[in-house]
Design a protein around this motif. Structure first.
Motif, PDB file in Angstrom:
ATOM      1  N   SER A   1       0.831  -1.382   0.208  1.00 52.13           N
ATOM      2  CA  SER A   1      -0.107   0.059   0.127  1.00 52.13           C
ATOM      3  C   SER A   1       0.948   1.085  -0.065  1.00 52.13           C
ATOM      4  CB  SER A   1      -0.852   0.004   1.278  1.00 52.13           C
ATOM      5  OG  SER A   1      -0.119   0.104   2.306  1.00 52.13           O
ATOM      6  N   TYR A   2       0.355   2.325  -0.216  1.00 52.79           N
ATOM      7  CA  TYR A   2       0.915   3.795  -0.043  1.00 52.79           C
ATOM      8  C   TYR A   2       1.647   3.999   1.171  1.00 52.79           C
ATOM      9  CZ  TYR A   2       2.151   8.577  -0.721  1.00 52.79           C
ATOM     10  OH  TYR A   2       2.975   9.659  -0.881  1.00 52.79           O
ATOM     11  N   ASP A   3       0.961   3.474   2.202  1.00 59.24           N
ATOM     12  CA  ASP A   3       1.204   3.623   3.403  1.00 59.24           C
ATOM     13  C   ASP A   3       2.822   2.723   3.835  1.00 59.24           C
ATOM     14  OD1 ASP A   3      -0.738   5.397   4.199  1.00 59.24           O
ATOM     15  OD2 ASP A   3      -2.002   3.645   5.353  1.00 59.24           O
ATOM     16  N   ASP A   4       2.909   1.740   3.374  1.00 62.22           N
ATOM     17  CA  ASP A   4       3.898   0.779   3.364  1.00 62.22           C
ATOM     18  C   ASP A   4       4.810   1.730   2.886  1.00 62.22           C
ATOM     19  OD1 ASP A   4       2.617  -1.291   4.530  1.00 62.22           O
ATOM     20  OD2 ASP A   4       2.442  -2.499   2.811  1.00 62.22           O
ATOM     21  N   ILE A   5       4.898   2.336   1.865  1.00 60.73           N
ATOM     22  CA  ILE A   5       5.799   3.192   0.872  1.00 60.73           C
ATOM     23  C   ILE A   5       6.326   4.187   1.605  1.00 60.73           C
ATOM     24  CG2 ILE A   5       6.561   4.615  -0.911  1.00 60.73           C
ATOM     25  CD1 ILE A   5       4.604   2.664  -2.663  1.00 60.73           C
TER      26      ILE A   5
ATOM     27  N   LEU B   1       8.057   9.203  -2.967  1.00 57.56           N
ATOM     28  CA  LEU B   1       6.490   9.571  -2.476  1.00 57.56           C
ATOM     29  C   LEU B   1       5.886  10.259  -3.689  1.00 57.56           C
ATOM     30  CD1 LEU B   1       7.097  10.796   1.190  1.00 57.56           C
ATOM     31  CD2 LEU B   1       6.401   8.320   0.156  1.00 57.56           C
ATOM     32  N   ALA B   2       6.453  10.907  -4.500  1.00 55.47           N
ATOM     33  CA  ALA B   2       5.497  11.498  -5.450  1.00 55.47           C
ATOM     34  C   ALA B   2       5.277  10.598  -6.613  1.00 55.47           C
ATOM     35  CB  ALA B   2       6.725  12.778  -6.252  1.00 55.47           C
ATOM     36  N   LEU B   3       6.600   9.601  -6.790  1.00 56.86           N
ATOM     37  CA  LEU B   3       6.034   8.548  -7.994  1.00 56.86           C
ATOM     38  C   LEU B   3       5.125   7.841  -7.617  1.00 56.86           C
ATOM     39  CD1 LEU B   3       9.763   7.669  -9.181  1.00 56.86           C
ATOM     40  CD2 LEU B   3       7.758   8.392 -10.502  1.00 56.86           C
ATOM     41  N   ALA B   4       4.991   7.360  -6.146  1.00 52.05           N
ATOM     42  CA  ALA B   4       4.223   6.477  -5.619  1.00 52.05           C
ATOM     43  C   ALA B   4       2.711   6.942  -5.648  1.00 52.05           C
ATOM     44  CB  ALA B   4       4.576   5.997  -4.364  1.00 52.05           C
ATOM     45  N   ARG B   5       2.532   7.954  -5.889  1.00 49.37           N
ATOM     46  CA  ARG B   5       1.045   8.372  -5.847  1.00 49.37           C
ATOM     47  C   ARG B   5       0.450   7.838  -7.075  1.00 49.37           C
ATOM     48  NH1 ARG B   5       3.507  13.632  -4.001  1.00 49.37           N
ATOM     49  NH2 ARG B   5       3.111  13.653  -1.713  1.00 49.37           N
ATOM     50  N   ASP B   6       1.090   7.656  -8.160  1.00 48.53           N
ATOM     51  CA  ASP B   6       0.557   7.231  -9.347  1.00 48.53           C
ATOM     52  C   ASP B   6       0.546   5.567  -9.373  1.00 48.53           C
ATOM     53  OD1 ASP B   6       0.094   9.742 -10.266  1.00 48.53           O
ATOM     54  OD2 ASP B   6       2.186   9.780 -11.041  1.00 48.53           O
ATOM     55  N   TRP B   7       0.923   4.972  -8.104  1.00 51.11           N
ATOM     56  CA  TRP B   7       0.969   3.361  -8.226  1.00 51.11           C
ATOM     57  C   TRP B   7      -0.149   2.745  -7.764  1.00 51.11           C
ATOM     58  CZ3 TRP B   7       6.529   3.081  -5.746  1.00 51.11           C
ATOM     59  CH2 TRP B   7       7.647   3.480  -6.774  1.00 51.11           C
ATOM     60  N   GLY B   8      -1.299   3.485  -7.267  1.00 55.23           N
ATOM     61  CA  GLY B   8      -2.591   2.586  -7.065  1.00 55.23           C
ATOM     62  C   GLY B   8      -2.567   2.403  -5.759  1.00 55.23           C
ATOM     63  N   GLU B   9      -3.577   1.551  -5.187  1.00 54.57           N
ATOM     64  CA  GLU B   9      -3.787   1.003  -4.002  1.00 54.57           C
ATOM     65  C   GLU B   9      -2.904  -0.003  -3.660  1.00 54.57           C
ATOM     66  OE1 GLU B   9      -7.743   0.320  -3.261  1.00 54.57           O
ATOM     67  OE2 GLU B   9      -8.582   2.247  -3.545  1.00 54.57           O
ATOM     68  N   ARG B  10      -2.518  -0.966  -4.564  1.00 55.76           N
ATOM     69  CA  ARG B  10      -1.697  -1.926  -4.440  1.00 55.76           C
ATOM     70  C   ARG B  10      -0.721  -1.986  -5.371  1.00 55.76           C
ATOM     71  NH1 ARG B  10      -3.629  -6.019  -1.286  1.00 55.76           N
ATOM     72  NH2 ARG B  10      -2.314  -7.444  -2.284  1.00 55.76           N
ATOM     73  N   PRO B  11       0.304  -1.223  -4.922  1.00 61.85           N
ATOM     74  CA  PRO B  11       1.621  -0.749  -5.889  1.00 61.85           C
ATOM     75  C   PRO B  11       2.292  -2.209  -6.295  1.00 61.85           C
ATOM     76  CG  PRO B  11       2.100  -0.043  -3.658  1.00 61.85           C
ATOM     77  CD  PRO B  11       0.506  -0.673  -3.769  1.00 61.85           C
ATOM     78  N   GLY B  12       2.471  -2.462  -7.457  1.00 65.84           N
ATOM     79  CA  GLY B  12       3.021  -3.603  -8.114  1.00 65.84           C
ATOM     80  C   GLY B  12       4.594  -3.541  -8.370  1.00 65.84           C
TER      81      GLY B  12
END
Length: 412
Positions: A150-154, A194-205
């Motif tokens: 998840s984004y929180d994990d990131i 963190l900026a990139l990760a905002r586009d990775w969705g709820e379950r970042p692959g």
């Protein structure tokens, strides 16, 4: 030639997806075709470099994306097998093909010949997470990695991580769909991640890995073929001098360099996991701790496999054909010092590497010989076709090279 191939058993180049400029497929067609083996290939159209090779008996035009239903792809392979009309060795050139063949062996058995690998193993090896877990299980060094759910994990990872870090797509197949990142991506700061990760969705692959500094590392390659007992019948080692995109993509220039320690490491790992077939490994030697760290495991022929040939004229594709047709694979030392150059990507790679100041310590000053990926005097049409498709107005390949060069400094 110290051996004869079985000319009654043809081979089929199996590729899924739209990447017509694939020098590995052309290399396999030439390698077996020069031995008199009838060669067939799946191609996007009739004007790909593979389709015009003098060593190709027939091209089966079958445009695919790599995202089709597996049942449909198997049906298509079986139809092609019926047209060939005799048992045929399958030579996959991408993960999709290798995994499909492994997971549907019962459907293909009898019509095709292929290594009897454990059905679920190629998919696990092609997955960055699956490979990392296998490395941990068997004590093989690999970069430290995290697999955020998840984004929180990131966010949690970013608070503890030492930057820069590397982001990769977790599964090999996502490049055919909507990848989170465009290949191996170096991320310099917490804010950038963190900026990139905002586009990775709820379950970042994605997988987030430690960055191995290029000034403290060396890029090594292992290609090999293992029989049904996971015994290497041909094994080769070399160094990657340049890649495209820089430091992160496919091999553009490489040398054969003897490395018994690395060959033994690869052979022991393959024996432990029980793999059979062709492998293409990318490892980075970390001079800080003296370990070879496994980055990628391609359970198939690598595009640069023709870098490697033994003094007995055996490469990994020839070894597989000989073994699957019941013939002995002659022993022989690898051609140390031999060089491999991919003409259409080595020039931009050379320019990028000169800017970065990176050099490869183990590259010999004078190669013992050079193998070109595209040009061959006995088979010139693939080279000319590649040039025509590569430089034509509007060709996407030039645009892709430009974009990759722009972000080269951000990749690892």
């Amino acid at each position: 030639m110290p051996f004869e191939a079985d000319r009654e058993v043809p081979a089929l180049i199996v590729k899924f997806g739209d990447y017509p400029l694939h020098h590995g497929g052309v290399g396999a067609i030439r390698s077996l075709g020069r031995l008199g083996v009838p060669m067939y290939a799946i191609t996007e159209d009739r004007c790909t470099p593979a389709a015009v090779s003098r060593y190709l008996t027939r091209a089966f035009v079958w445009p695919t994306t790599g995202t089709e239903d597996p049942g449909r792809l198997i049906e298509g392979l079986i139809r092609i097998g019926r047209r060939i009309g005799r048992p045929t060795v399958l030579v996959p050139t991408d993960e999709e093909a290798a995994v499909l063949i492994a997971e549907h062996q019962s459907d293909l058995f009898g019509r095709f010949l292929f290594p009897p690998v454990q059905p679920g193993l190629p998919r696990r090896l092609a997955s960055k997470q699956g490979l990392h877990e296998l490395c941990v299980e068997h004590g093989i060094a690999s970069p430290e990695a995290a697999f955020p759910q998840s984004y929180d994990d990131i966010v949690d990872f970013a608070e503890k991580a030492r930057f820069p870090v590397v982001a990769k797509n977790r599964e090999a197949f996502v490049r055919r769909r909507r990848p989170a990142v465009g290949g191996t991506t170096r991320i310099a700061t917490r804010e950038g991640l963190l900026a990139l990760a905002r586009d990775w969705g709820e379950r970042p692959g994605v997988i987030l890995q430690e960055y191995l500094p290029r000034e403290e590392a060396e890029d090594w390659i292992v290609h090999a073929y293992f029989d049904r007992d996971s015994t290497p019948l041909a094994i080769f080692t070399g160094v990657k001098v340049r890649s495209w995109p820089p430091h992160a993509g496919m091999t553009a220039n490489a040398y054969v360099v003897d490395n018994p320690e690395l060959a033994d490491l690869a052979a022991r790992f393959i024996k432990q996991i029980g793999y059979t077939g062709i492998i293409d490994l990318d490892l980075r030697f970390d001079r800080r701790d003296g370990q070879y760290k496994l980055l990628d495991f391609n359970p198939r022929m690598g595009a640069q496999f023709r870098l490697f040939e033994s003094e007995s004229a055996v490469d990994v594709v020839r070894a597989m054909h000989l073994d699957l047709t019941g013939r002995a694979v002659p022993e022989g030392e690898q051609r140390a010092g031999h060089r491999y150059v991919v003409e259409n990507i080595d020039l931009p790679a050379l320019l990028a590497y000169r800017r970065s100041g990176y050099t490869t310590p183990h590259a010999p000053k004078r190669p013992s010989g050079t193998e070109l990926a595209w040009f061959a005097g006995d088979d010139p049409l693939p080279f000319l076709t590649m040039l025509g498709r590569f430089v034509r107005p509007g060709a996407k390949h030039l645009h892709q090279l430009w974009r990759a060069n722009r972000r080269g400094s951000a990749t690892s």
